[in-house]
Scaffold this active site. Structure first.
Site, PDB file in Angstrom:
ATOM      1  N   LYS A   1      19.881  20.452   3.725  1.00 38.09           N
ATOM      2  CA  LYS A   1      19.572  21.841   4.016  1.00 38.09           C
ATOM      3  C   LYS A   1      18.244  22.006   4.768  1.00 38.09           C
ATOM      4  O   LYS A   1      18.179  22.658   5.809  1.00 38.09           O
ATOM      5  CB  LYS A   1      19.525  22.572   2.673  1.00 38.09           C
ATOM      6  N   THR A   2      17.193  21.419   4.217  1.00 37.96           N
ATOM      7  CA  THR A   2      15.878  21.585   4.832  1.00 37.96           C
ATOM      8  C   THR A   2      15.831  20.916   6.198  1.00 37.96           C
ATOM      9  O   THR A   2      15.205  21.419   7.134  1.00 37.96           O
ATOM     10  CB  THR A   2      14.785  20.999   3.915  1.00 37.96           C
TER      11      THR A   2
ATOM     12  N   ASP B   1      15.385  30.553   3.856  1.00 36.94           N
ATOM     13  CA  ASP B   1      15.797  29.426   3.015  1.00 36.94           C
ATOM     14  C   ASP B   1      16.235  29.963   1.649  1.00 36.94           C
ATOM     15  O   ASP B   1      15.773  31.009   1.215  1.00 36.94           O
ATOM     16  CB  ASP B   1      14.592  28.489   2.861  1.00 36.94           C
ATOM     17  N   GLU B   2      17.114  29.228   0.971  1.00 34.23           N
ATOM     18  CA  GLU B   2      17.554  29.615  -0.384  1.00 34.23           C
ATOM     19  C   GLU B   2      18.017  31.072  -0.443  1.00 34.23           C
ATOM     20  O   GLU B   2      17.628  31.828  -1.343  1.00 34.23           O
ATOM     21  CB  GLU B   2      16.412  29.407  -1.399  1.00 34.23           C
TER      22      GLU B   2
ATOM     23  N   GLN C   1      24.359  27.648  -6.265  1.00 29.04           N
ATOM     24  CA  GLN C   1      23.077  27.330  -6.889  1.00 29.04           C
ATOM     25  C   GLN C   1      22.235  28.573  -7.142  1.00 29.04           C
ATOM     26  O   GLN C   1      21.020  28.491  -7.260  1.00 29.04           O
ATOM     27  CB  GLN C   1      22.294  26.339  -6.023  1.00 29.04           C
TER      28      GLN C   1
ATOM     29  N   ARG D   1      21.585  16.998  -9.643  1.00 30.15           N
ATOM     30  CA  ARG D   1      20.262  16.379  -9.515  1.00 30.15           C
ATOM     31  C   ARG D   1      20.371  14.865  -9.560  1.00 30.15           C
ATOM     32  O   ARG D   1      19.471  14.153  -9.151  1.00 30.15           O
ATOM     33  CB  ARG D   1      19.317  16.804 -10.662  1.00 30.15           C
TER      34      ARG D   1
END
Length: 716
Positions: free
Chosen positions: A35-36, A220-221, A251, A602
């Site tokens: 994503k980043t 973002d997010e 998420q 995770r």
DNA sequence: GACTGAGACCTTTTT
DNA sequence: GGTCTCAGTC
């Protein structure tokens, strides 16, 4: 590296997202899908292809950490600093806007930020002023209410009066609170966003300028966005702006603090023709772990839909351990962690995730017992510490004497003889005169409203603060703080606190001086004001990491965005996870499931799920069945851990029953009863023919049985 | 103003 | 069960 070369390092959906020329783009990025990378590559793509100037890009995140990371990674890609770009948190950017346009925002030049703690203190004070001391409304609830309203963009005066007395009280507090903030020239976190929104909405010339400037907005997010943040973005975008949002509806775990999953889910309704790109290839976890995560999240409704896959190894099955109580669970985790480290791994590679902080204690004890270093995430942060807040409150008063919350905090800290009585008089006076507590104290001295000790105390207090205010521009921030600590006796006061606490506080104060030394004074704006704002907005990471390798312990919420080779997800029991507070509401239940999805994803290589048949919580024994989320994972992906060892008794000093000692039956054993069915052995009482056994039967609950008559068959 | 005992609370947390 | 807050006392 050239743009073309760099693009080759991305997979094809990632490339598509980077290069898209859609006006509105939604990148649905699963956990571990890069994503980043996509976000940072897209920014540099826009710049290098000349579609945007550095000053024309606005990139928004939710945390300072994410903002820092984005800035440094973009700068790395472009091989140059990106200072001209607006990259920051919603709150940070809003703050920047309000400083620049404080006149239009109707704020004093040196407005200060009120953090949650000061906010609550202020509300408590208002409670007594409003005579709400005995109300069923709690200050905490009023605080949540106010923040909720602001997050929804609602001002106190816009809320329709209610007939419900409880509701009336909340509105009354909101109204009084708002007035108090305005008088003091302070702005809380939610207010930053709300004001920034109103600033743009109500100033056509201003928004015209910013629309022309920020042609490209990236978020973002996006699944964590709340109503007011979204409204703010939409004002900026107008009809012309370009918007890229990256997020993962699966998420979204912050609904309880105002985040709206619906916003990302309905993105294409709000922006018809928006392009949707899914990033589903995961570079983090084994196929088994991903399959488990997919299976769980698949039980949610209304998802945008997404299925993670990986080219990686299949990996080991997810390990499931049924502990018989929380002690056993913690012991198991500590031993497994220890074994993994012994086999050559670093403790840093291990995370223990739990639903609620209350669970950490037992785990800590177990880790101490096996002498494994651990580190707990979360908790008190640097600028939230009492001594730091006291010290900064003095500086806030130096910057702005109207700052009542700061004045309240330090007027008698360290104790100088301005007691409750005098303080009450001064508050009363402030209310009557409609002035700040500072001015009221001055008036009180003049009019001889205060007596004796308080007079000398206040006189000295003003002498000191006036001196500080006068020398404010001659001294460096550090000198100013040093003088304050010295002259107020604050350092001495904390030093005198008994035990290690005093010493820790002094050390923290010294660290604060160090931070002031290191603080890079911004080019525009007043150094003191800017530093204070920075301290509120960026309260600092948790405790400073010592560099020893340590197992990471944290809540599921704080694990978002992190990854670890080995993950323990503990306490996967009904009522704990999903939490019982969420059990009845389908929406909340789905959020719990997303939390579970976050937890599972995770893990890179190995995942343990553990639960306890019996758990002592708040001094009560609870017998919870295994979490529904575990049952949502296909059995082929799971492996039950059965320990080939004697399980030690939790209660000391009680002899095991004769038969138990012979090994016929053990604590934690699975047994079958002709009537009650299958269950788990929880406890023994007594010995010999009258020994009883406590069994938790599936569906039947806990029974106390006399062992010799019980006809229990051991099945595992 | 510091100390003490009773009572209430108890999900998650950033800014 | 543990922690924290608040009221009451010295």
């Amino acid at each position: 590296m050239s743009i073309i070369e760099r693009l080759k390092t991305l997979n094809s959906p990632q490339q598509a997202a980077v290069k898209s020329d859609a006006q509105h783009l939604l990148v649905l990025a699963g956990a571990g899908s890069g994503k980043t990378r996509v976000l940072t590559h897209r920014i540099s793509w826009l710049l290098e292809t000349g579609q945007a100037a550095p000053t024309g890009v606005l990139a928004v995140t939710f945390t300072n950490k994410a903002a820092r990371e984005m800035r440094s990674r973009v700068s790395e890609l472009l091989e140059q600093p990106v200072d001209a770009m607006w990259i920051g948190t919603f709150h940070g950017l809003a703050h920047r806007l309000l400083r620049q346009h404080h006149l239009e925002a109707r704020l004093p030049r040196e407005f200060q930020i009120l953090d949650s703690d000061d906010q609550l203190r202020l509300i408590k004070r208002l409670f007594s002023e409003l005579g709400l001391k005995d109300s069923s409304l709690q200050p905490k609830q009023a605080q949540y209410y106010i923040n909720d309203q602001k997050d929804e963009g609602r001002r106190a005066e816009h809320i329709a009066p209610s007939a419900d007395p409880y509701e009336q009280e909340r509105q009354q507090v909101y109204m009084a609170y708002q007035h108090a903030c305005e008088r003091a020239g302070v702005v809380d976190f939610a207010e930053l966003l709300l004001r920034a929104h109103e600033l743009w909405r109500d100033n056509p010339a201003l928004i015209k300028h910013y629309r022309a400037r920020f042609r490209h907005v990236l978020v973002d997010e996006f699944q964590d966005i709340n109503t007011i943040q979204y409204a703010w973005l939409r004002v900026l975008l107008g009809t012309e702006g370009n918007l890229t949002v990256v997020g993962d509806d699966d998420q979204s775990i912050y609904g309880w603090r105002g985040a709206k999953v619906e916003t990302i889910q309905q993105f294409q309704d709000d922006f018809p023709g928006a392009e949707l790109i899914r990033l589903e290839q995961n570079y983090r976890s084994t196929q088994t772990i991903l399959a488990a995560a997919n299976a769980v999240i698949d039980h949610n409704q209304g998802r945008l839909g997404k299925e993670l896959w990986s080219e990686g190894a299949e990996g080991e099955p997810v390990q499931l351990y049924a502990a018989f109580n929380e002690q056993d669970e913690a012991r198991f985790v500590a031993e497994q962690a220890d074994a993994w480290i012994d086999s050559g791994h670093s403790a840093n590679d291990i995370a223990v995730l739990y639903r609620s902080n209350a669970q950490s204690r037992v785990l800590e004890e177990a880790f101490m017992r096996v002498q494994l270093p651990y580190r707990i995430y979360g908790g008190m942060r640097f600028y939230e510490r009492l001594e730091i807040r006291n010290a900064l409150a003095y500086l806030r008063l130096v910057a702005n004497t109207m700052d009542d919350p700061a004045m309240e905090r330090v007027i008698n800290v360290p104790p100088r003889g301005v007691g409750q009585k005098s303080l009450d008089k001064l508050r009363q006076l402030a209310r009557e005169e409609g002035c700040s507590l500072w001015d009221a104290a001055r008036l009180g001295l003049e009019r001889k409203l205060v007596t004796g000790k308080a007079v000398t105390a206040l006189t000295a207090f003003f002498q000191l603060l006036d001196d500080l205010r006068a020398s404010r521009h001659e001294l460096s921030l550090r000198q100013l703080m040093e003088t304050t600590l010295d002259m107020t006796g604050l350092l001495e006061y904390h030093k005198a606190e008994k035990g290690e606490r005093g010493q820790a506080r002094v050390e923290n104060l010294q660290e604060l001086l160090g931070a002031l030394d290191m603080y890079e004074v911004p080019e525009d704006g007043d150094p003191l004001t800017e530093f204070l704002a920075e301290a509120s907005l960026n309260a600092g990471e948790g405790q400073a990491d010592d560099h020893e390798a340590a197992v990471n312990m944290m809540t599921l919420h704080s694990s978002k965005g992190l990854e670890f080779p080995l993950v323990f997800l503990v306490g996967v029991e009904e009522n704990l996870f999903p939490h019982k507070m969420s059990a009845t509401d389908p929406q909340k239940l789905e959020e719990e499931r997303r939390l579970c999805y976050v937890g599972i994803t995770r893990a890179e290589q190995k995942l343990f799920l553990t639960y306890a048949e019996s758990r002592r919580l708040y001094g009560q024994d609870n017998f919870n069945p295994v979490s529904r989320f575990v049952r949502e994972i296909p059995e082929r992906l799971l492996a039950e851990v059965r320990l080939n060892m004697q399980v030690s008794r939790p209660v000391s000093g009680v002899a095991l029953g004769q038969d138990a000692a012979e090994g016929a039956i053990a604590l934690g054993a699975l047994v079958r009863h002709p009537i009650f069915g299958d269950g788990v052995v929880l406890n023994f009482e007594g010995a010999g023919p009258n020994a009883t056994v406590q069994v938790n039967f599936d569906g039947e609950g806990i029974k106390q049985l006399v062992y010799q008559f019980a006809k229990l068959e051991v099945i595992g």
